[in-house]
Design a protein around this motif. Structure first.
Motif: not given
Length: 370
Positions: A88-108
């Motif tokens: 139930g990702p809504g507008r995708g806002t939560l996943m976008a914020d998660i991925l923006r944080t995950a960018r700090l760990r390139p291996a992930l």
């Protein structure tokens, strides 16, 4: 005939076949392919919609969840590949914020495959637009699925924020015969109304906290929620992983009528406009944990949303974002922290349940006994 097409169809259905369960009514109102709320509503989320979820309140919510995802992936042994799933990702806002944080760990980012479990074509399109900026950072484009069972096997990190509250519930009313099912029928004018059927809940299914309830009390159960929690439990127990379930609800199964309708950020009559308002019910976290544990997963001791976010560093993140900024920005951030974590706002009403592969410890949580 009613001007509301779904209402007219429901009234006709009840005239022909008799009263329907609250669960069937909720399913029709939310998911009818022609007139359901999530298939027809132009914009259910946000200030211009009917309700606001935590990711829409502040970027800090999604960023902290993103940090939890990174830390949990490391605790899993940094599997590659790993499925990052949102229900139930809504507008995708939560996943976008998660991925923006995950960018700090390139291996992930190199390891992750994003999976969005969403039925609504309109919301799928909106989610795709929101996540479009991550296309170059992900090795595999996000994939959409109608059901969790369609997500490929493998190590999994799953997030469900305000997902279970929209799943259908059954309601039972305490009567002289026992707990009999509450139904939606027609009154003397042929309009939708609540009633009570003769179908009784088996005594063994009544929680201990409800056995002394007085006549007229209402008990809720969500077989759909329990089934999905069990499916999550089976997946992460067998394939490694963890799940984070965030919603408003209660920690112990107990009587209470929590069915509600929301329209334009205000409560409405659940029977007044089928398909035009969001229908939800509070989540029974004890039932979710039990279903997942019976399926083989571990369940951490649940937390309130406020405590969970504070443990993850909500105040510190607000301080970073506000450092050196104008007074108006700092005041806005203080307001967002209050909205997310204060006991009289989302902090106490919302709960957080974490599930894991047996034996894992998850960031921010403590193990509970089976």
């Amino acid at each position: 005939m009613s001007a509301n097409r779904l209402m007219a169809r429901l009234e006709e259905r009840i005239r022909l076949t008799g009263p329907i369960s609250v669960a069937d009514y909720m399913t029709a109102c939310l998911a009818d392919p022609e007139d359901g709320y999530y298939t027809t509503s132009p914009e259910p989320f946000g200030r211009d919609g009917d309700f606001i979820t935590a990711p829409e309140v502040s970027q800090m919510f999604g960023e902290l969840i993103g940090g939890w995802v990174v830390a949990t992936w490391i605790a899993m042994g940094a599997p590659d590949p790993v499925h990052l799933v949102e229900l139930g990702p809504g507008r995708g806002t939560l996943m976008a914020d998660i991925l923006r944080t995950a960018r700090l760990r390139p291996a992930l980012m190199d390891a992750v495959a994003v999976h969005l479990v969403e039925l609504s074509p309109k919301l799928r399109q909106r989610q795709g637009e929101t996540l479009g900026g991550f296309s170059s950072a992900l090795k595999v484009a996000p994939q959409w699925h109608e059901h969790l069972s369609r997500v490929p096997e493998g190590p999994t990190l799953l997030i469900a924020n305000e997902f279970f509250d929209a799943l259908p519930i059954r309601q039972f009313v305490k009567t002289a015969k026992g707990w009999c099912e509450r139904v939606v029928g027609l009154d003397n004018q042929g309009k939708l109304c609540f009633g009570v059927s003769s179908v009784a809940l088996a005594g063994g299914l009544v929680p201990d906290t409800a056995r002394a309830a007085e006549a007229g009390a209402i008990l809720e159960a969500s077989p759909a929620s329990a089934a999905i929690a069990a499916e999550i439990g089976v997946r992460i127990a067998a394939q490694r992983g963890a799940a984070l379930l965030i919603d408003y609800g209660y920690l112990r199964s107990a009587p209470g009528d929590t069915l509600q309708a929301l329209s334009r950020h205000a409560f409405a009559d659940p029977l007044a406009e089928p398909g035009k308002a969001d229908l939800t019910a509070h989540v029974d976290f004890q039932a979710l944990a039990l279903a997942a544990m019976q399926a083989g997963a571990d369940a951490m001791a649940p937390l309130t949303q406020g405590e969970f976010l504070l443990r993850l560093g909500l105040l510190e993140r607000a301080g970073q974002l506000g450092a050196g900024k104008a007074a108006a920005t700092q005041e806005r951030l203080r307001g967002e922290v209050e909205r997310l974590a204060a006991p009289d706002q989302m902090g106490e009403l919302f709960k957080v349940l974490a599930l894991s592969t047996p034996g894992m410890m998850l960031p921010g949580f403590e193990r509970r006994g089976r």
